[in-house]
Design an enzyme around this catalytic site. Structure first.
Site, short mmCIF file in Angstrom:
data_model
loop_
_atom_site.label_atom_id
_atom_site.label_comp_id
_atom_site.label_asym_id
_atom_site.label_seq_id
_atom_site.Cartn_x
_atom_site.Cartn_y
_atom_site.Cartn_z
N GLY A 48 0.82 -1.20 0.00
CA GLY A 48 0.00 0.00 0.00
C GLY A 48 0.85 1.26 0.00
O GLY A 48 1.78 1.36 0.80
N LEU A 75 0.98 -0.10 7.61
CA LEU A 75 1.07 0.49 6.26
C LEU A 75 2.37 1.26 6.03
O LEU A 75 2.39 2.30 5.37
CB LEU A 75 -0.17 1.36 5.97
CG LEU A 75 -1.47 0.55 5.92
CD1 LEU A 75 -2.69 1.47 5.87
CD2 LEU A 75 -1.49 -0.39 4.71
N CYS A 132 -9.06 1.65 5.84
CA CYS A 132 -8.23 2.67 6.48
C CYS A 132 -9.12 3.69 7.18
O CYS A 132 -10.23 3.95 6.72
CB CYS A 132 -7.42 3.42 5.43
SG CYS A 132 -6.36 2.37 4.49
N THR A 195 -7.57 -8.48 5.70
CA THR A 195 -7.40 -9.33 6.89
C THR A 195 -8.54 -9.11 7.90
O THR A 195 -9.30 -8.14 7.79
CB THR A 195 -6.07 -9.00 7.57
OG1 THR A 195 -6.03 -7.59 7.82
CG2 THR A 195 -4.89 -9.39 6.70
N GLY A 219 -3.80 -15.84 6.20
CA GLY A 219 -3.36 -17.24 6.11
C GLY A 219 -4.52 -18.23 6.10
O GLY A 219 -5.69 -17.83 6.08
N THR A 268 0.09 -14.45 2.46
CA THR A 268 0.92 -15.06 3.51
C THR A 268 1.73 -16.25 3.00
O THR A 268 2.84 -16.50 3.46
CB THR A 268 0.00 -15.47 4.69
OG1 THR A 268 -0.69 -14.29 5.13
CG2 THR A 268 0.77 -16.05 5.85
C1 LIG Z 1 2.35 -8.44 6.33
C2 LIG Z 1 1.12 -8.05 5.56
C3 LIG Z 1 1.00 -6.77 5.03
C4 LIG Z 1 -0.14 -6.39 4.30
N1 LIG Z 1 -0.22 -5.14 3.76
C5 LIG Z 1 -1.32 -4.79 3.01
C6 LIG Z 1 -1.39 -3.51 2.38
O1 LIG Z 1 -0.46 -2.69 2.46
N2 LIG Z 1 -2.52 -3.20 1.68
C7 LIG Z 1 -3.56 -4.10 1.55
O2 LIG Z 1 -4.56 -3.79 0.88
N3 LIG Z 1 -3.48 -5.34 2.10
C8 LIG Z 1 -2.40 -5.70 2.83
N4 LIG Z 1 -2.32 -6.96 3.38
C9 LIG Z 1 -3.44 -7.91 3.20
C10 LIG Z 1 -3.13 -8.93 2.11
O3 LIG Z 1 -2.95 -8.31 0.84
C11 LIG Z 1 -4.27 -9.98 2.00
O4 LIG Z 1 -5.49 -9.32 1.73
C12 LIG Z 1 -4.44 -10.77 3.29
O5 LIG Z 1 -3.19 -11.08 3.88
C13 LIG Z 1 -5.20 -12.09 3.06
O6 LIG Z 1 -4.52 -12.94 2.17
P1 LIG Z 1 -3.55 -14.14 2.66
O7 LIG Z 1 -4.33 -14.94 3.66
O8 LIG Z 1 -3.22 -14.89 1.40
O9 LIG Z 1 -2.36 -13.50 3.28
C14 LIG Z 1 -1.18 -7.34 4.12
C15 LIG Z 1 -1.06 -8.64 4.65
C16 LIG Z 1 0.08 -9.00 5.36
C17 LIG Z 1 0.18 -10.41 5.91
#
Ligand SMILES: Cc1cc2nc3c(=O)[nH]c(=O)nc-3n(C[C@H](O)[C@H](O)[C@H](O)COP(=O)(O)O)c2cc1C
Length: 311
Positions: A48, A75, A132, A195, A219, A268
């Site tokens: 982001g 962020l 946000c 998340t 995850g 993740t």
């Molecule tokens: C460490 C971390 C940082 C993240 N940063 C952002 C972000 O900056 N902007 C955003 O829209 N989602 C962010 N996410 C959310 C992920 O893009 C994703 O929507 C979420 O982790 C669910 O997918 P997953 O289970 O495959 O990780 C972040 C997730 C993690 C784990």
């Protein structure tokens, strides 16, 4: 490789395959070049980006749980100008979709970010992170209220012709209402979802494990919940859905597609193995070929017919 087998369309982007690196887990793309050629995946979403650089939350910012990860990165990012100046030129010759994830604290900030991005041909799409705090609305999240989602999406739509994806929060009363708001405001697609709010405690100190006290769970733990959100949204929403939450295996990708996702994002799982996204593309091709499926797109939403009024 048969190009038609895996290709999928999200707005103006014709992706060579439906596997996309998720925001915040794929850096600014270039960090992954040492693991595999970025051309192999459909695209990636940047961390982001905000108007000014941000330092993020105090450490610790990551806590592992038995079936996922709680993060409170806050962020942290290098700021839009540094990305456009120093990172984007390095992606010039790379044949994969570049999607820039943006966030602001006011509608005007989102619009300004979109205007800056709009000038760069190398950028294929914009993903709005609306999970946000909205300072104009006393800190309530942009993504919670369908009317606010409509307001920010329509203003950004006026500012850019690029493929516009709205990334929804899972913590809403009705995912359908929020997705329909994004659609009616001109979004080309929705990403479902971000998340889930979560906590963990450190038994030594007796306090929260994370510096910011709370964070977002990602995850495998969240996959069944997010899958349901995709399934529910698909029945009513006309624009493509990008499924994101807990994808680790090729079977997870197929489940999301059946539920209604035209593409998926891998988050993740890239922390467990940075080659995951690349591996999933190869495995998806094998999975579909072994079952005689002619096109990935044929799977999308096959669990459910869209209701007639939405087609
Ligand atoms: C460490 C971390 C940082 C993240 N940063 C952002 C972000 O900056 N902007 C955003 O829209 N989602 C962010 N996410 C959310 C992920 O893009 C994703 O929507 C979420 O982790 C669910 O997918 P997953 O289970 O495959 O990780 C972040 C997730 C993690 C784990």
């Amino acid at each position: 490789m048969n190009k038609r087998l895996l290709s999928t369309r999200i707005g103006r982007m014709l992706l060579k395959n439906p596997v996309i690196g998720a925001s915040g887990t794929f850096g600014y793309g270039i960090e992954y070049e040492r693991f595999f050629p970025l051309e192999r995946i459909g695209g990636f979403v940047t961390k982001g980006l905000s108007l000014r650089p941000r330092r993020g939350n105090p450490a610790p910012r990551i806590k592992e749980t038995p079936c996922g990860l709680i993060n409170s990165i806050g962020l942290e990012n290098i700021g839009m100008d540094a990305f456009l100046r120093s990172v984007l030129p390095r992606l010039e010759g790379t044949d994969t979709a570049v999607i820039v994830n943006i966030f602001g604290t006011t509608v005007d900030e989102y619009v300004e970010l979109a205007e800056r991005v709009d000038r760069f041909r190398r950028i294929d799409g914009i993903e709005l992170n609306i999970s946000c705090p909205n300072v104009e609305a006393g800190g309530a999240e942009f993504g919670k209220d369908p009317l606010v989602v409509h307001a920010v999406t329509s203003k950004v739509r006026e500012a850019t012709d690029k493929t516009l994806i709205v990334k929804l929060s899972p913590m809403v009363t009705s995912i359908v209402d929020v997705a329909l708001s994004a659609q009616s405001a001109g979004a080309d697609a929705v990403s479902i979802a971000n998340t889930y709010p979560a906590m963990a405690f450190d038994l030594e100190s007796g306090g929260p494990s994370l510096g910011a006290k709370t964070g977002g769970l990602s995850g495998p733990a969240i996959k069944p919940m997010t899958l349901k959100l995709v399934y529910d949204a698909y029945a009513r929403v006309r624009i493509p859905i990008i499924g994101v939450g807990g994808i680790i295996t090729v079977e997870d990708v197929v489940e999301y597609a059946i539920a209604g996702a035209s593409a998926v994002q891998v988050g993740t799982a890239s922390f467990i193995n940075p080659e995951t996204a690349d591996t999933l593309v190869r495995q998806l091709e094998e999975y579909l070929s072994a079952r005689g499926v002619q096109r990935f797109r044929a799977l999308v939403g096959s669990a459910k017919e869209r209701c007639p009024s939405s087609v």
